[in-house]
Design a protein around this motif. Structure first.
Motif, PDB file in Angstrom:
ATOM      1  N   ALA A  80      30.182 127.782  77.242  1.00  0.00           N
ATOM      2  CA  ALA A  80      31.003 128.532  76.289  1.00  0.00           C
ATOM      3  C   ALA A  80      32.431 128.000  76.273  1.00  0.00           C
ATOM      4  O   ALA A  80      33.061 127.896  75.212  1.00  0.00           O
ATOM      5  N   ASP A  81      32.939 127.656  77.450  1.00  0.00           N
ATOM      6  CA  ASP A  81      34.306 127.151  77.536  1.00  0.00           C
ATOM      7  C   ASP A  81      34.462 125.847  76.761  1.00  0.00           C
ATOM      8  O   ASP A  81      35.409 125.672  75.989  1.00  0.00           O
ATOM      9  N   LEU A  82      33.539 124.910  76.969  1.00  0.00           N
ATOM     10  CA  LEU A  82      33.643 123.618  76.290  1.00  0.00           C
ATOM     11  C   LEU A  82      33.527 123.768  74.772  1.00  0.00           C
ATOM     12  O   LEU A  82      34.251 123.095  74.017  1.00  0.00           O
ATOM     13  N   LYS A  83      32.632 124.640  74.321  1.00  0.00           N
ATOM     14  CA  LYS A  83      32.502 124.848  72.871  1.00  0.00           C
ATOM     15  C   LYS A  83      33.772 125.466  72.297  1.00  0.00           C
ATOM     16  O   LYS A  83      34.199 125.116  71.188  1.00  0.00           O
ATOM     17  N   THR A  84      34.377 126.378  73.051  1.00  0.00           N
ATOM     18  CA  THR A  84      35.631 126.988  72.601  1.00  0.00           C
ATOM     19  C   THR A  84      36.739 125.951  72.523  1.00  0.00           C
ATOM     20  O   THR A  84      37.483 125.881  71.532  1.00  0.00           O
ATOM     21  N   PHE A  85      36.867 125.130  73.567  1.00  0.00           N
ATOM     22  CA  PHE A  85      37.881 124.075  73.548  1.00  0.00           C
ATOM     23  C   PHE A  85      37.701 123.178  72.325  1.00  0.00           C
ATOM     24  O   PHE A  85      38.669 122.835  71.632  1.00  0.00           O
ATOM     25  N   GLN A  86      36.468 122.776  72.068  1.00  0.00           N
ATOM     26  CA  GLN A  86      36.191 121.870  70.948  1.00  0.00           C
ATOM     27  C   GLN A  86      36.567 122.514  69.617  1.00  0.00           C
ATOM     28  O   GLN A  86      37.192 121.882  68.757  1.00  0.00           O
ATOM     29  N   GLU A  87      36.175 123.766  69.432  1.00  0.00           N
ATOM     30  CA  GLU A  87      36.480 124.456  68.174  1.00  0.00           C
ATOM     31  C   GLU A  87      37.983 124.576  67.942  1.00  0.00           C
ATOM     32  O   GLU A  87      38.442 124.574  66.800  1.00  0.00           O
ATOM     33  N   LEU A  88      38.744 124.672  69.029  1.00  0.00           N
ATOM     34  CA  LEU A  88      40.189 124.872  68.905  1.00  0.00           C
ATOM     35  C   LEU A  88      40.972 123.559  69.022  1.00  0.00           C
ATOM     36  O   LEU A  88      42.191 123.571  69.161  1.00  0.00           O
ATOM     37  N   GLY A  89      40.269 122.430  68.952  1.00  0.00           N
ATOM     38  CA  GLY A  89      40.933 121.148  68.855  1.00  0.00           C
ATOM     39  C   GLY A  89      41.461 120.593  70.157  1.00  0.00           C
ATOM     40  O   GLY A  89      42.393 119.784  70.156  1.00  0.00           O
TER      41      GLY A  89
END
Length: 280
Positions: free
Chosen positions: A29-38
């Motif tokens: 979840a953390d990595l997907k969040t980081f990716q979505e937020l650039g």
């Protein structure tokens, strides 16, 4: 390489957390969040958590070897830390599930020597699947060794009660808990009431010693969604890495998670999962 090209490098953020096999929470979840937020995301794993569909979907918990954790942290800081020479310096880290006193000691040492400006602690307390005595030792070690290093803390309802020593039944007591946790840690606090407080809104409280702000959004159902807490802390981490103030990061993270809960993932498990692509 031109200076213009250098300016296009994204900010970097690290999550030190567990792997959650279904992809709804933890480092995934953390990595997907980081990716979505650039933000360029890095994950150093502390444990492997697998829900058990044959035992009421309880946790199965396996720790990562301490040397392996230390090796991950060494490689990450060598590649992106202050002395690495990388154009985007890693100075922002999120701490998720650590899972054992030994892991807490390993991570504490890395945080102390790593030169991190922003340390976001999602204080995961009492992992189901651990022996009760071991879990209590882990909680006490987390409070003693990691909490004092945090610059931003994101406790859920249970964790806020545990850290503050207060019973939380409404927004006013959630405010009191956020203030108490700040007094104990010195960190900015985003205490999450979520769906656990009565009323039509999911309410969280931000406090940093100067500003007290209630962040509220209409509830999306009355049941907690897997990955909401992880993603909230990860969104705070990503925004801090990009240079936001703690209050700006809290506001942005609240909006990000609300959209992710509204556009959730449904599976054959008895819980839904937040979708980090929800805000699109």
């Amino acid at each position: 390489m031109t200076s213009a090209a250098v300016e296009t490098y994204p900010s970097v953020a690290l999550t030190i957390a567990g792997s959650e096999a279904t992809g709804g929470a933890g480092a995934q979840a953390d990595l997907k969040t980081f990716q979505e937020l650039g933000v360029f995301g890095i994950a150093n794993l502390t444990c492997i958590v697998s829900f058990n569909p044959n035992d009421n979907w309880n946790h199965r918990f396996v720790p990562v070897d301490q040397q392996v954790i230390a090796d991950q942290l060494e490689a990450t800081t060598a590649a992106y830390g202050a002395a690495s020479g990388a154009p985007s310096v890693l100075d922002t880290v999120k701490i998720g599930m650590l899972g054992s006193p030994a892991t807490i000691s390993t991570v504490s040492s890395a945080l102390t020597s790593g030169g991190f400006t922003n340390v976001v602690l999602d204080p995961v307390l009492i992992c189901k699947g651990q022996e009760p005595g071991h879990a209590l030792d882990t909680d006490q070690a987390l409070k003693a060794q990691i909490l004092p290093l945090a610059t931003f803390v994101t406790p859920n309802h249970f964790e806020a009660e545990s850290l503050s020593g207060l019973e939380i039944t409404d927004v006013e007591s959630l405010k009191a808990a956020a203030i108490r946790i700040h007094e104990l840690s010195g960190a900015a606090v985003l205490a999450k009431g979520g769906v656990r407080l009565a009323g039509p809104d999911a309410v969280d409280v931000y406090y940093d010693g100067d500003t007290l702000e209630v962040l509220s959004a209409p509830k999306v159902g009355e049941v907690a969604v897997s990955g909401a807490g992880c993603s909230l802390a990860a969104a705070v981490t990503a925004e801090l890495a990009k240079g936001a103030t703690p209050l700006e990061a809290a506001r942005s993270a609240k909006a990000f998670v609300t959209a992710g809960i509204r556009n959730r993932m449904v599976s054959g498990a008895p819980f839904d999962a937040l979708w980090q692509g929800g805000p699109r």
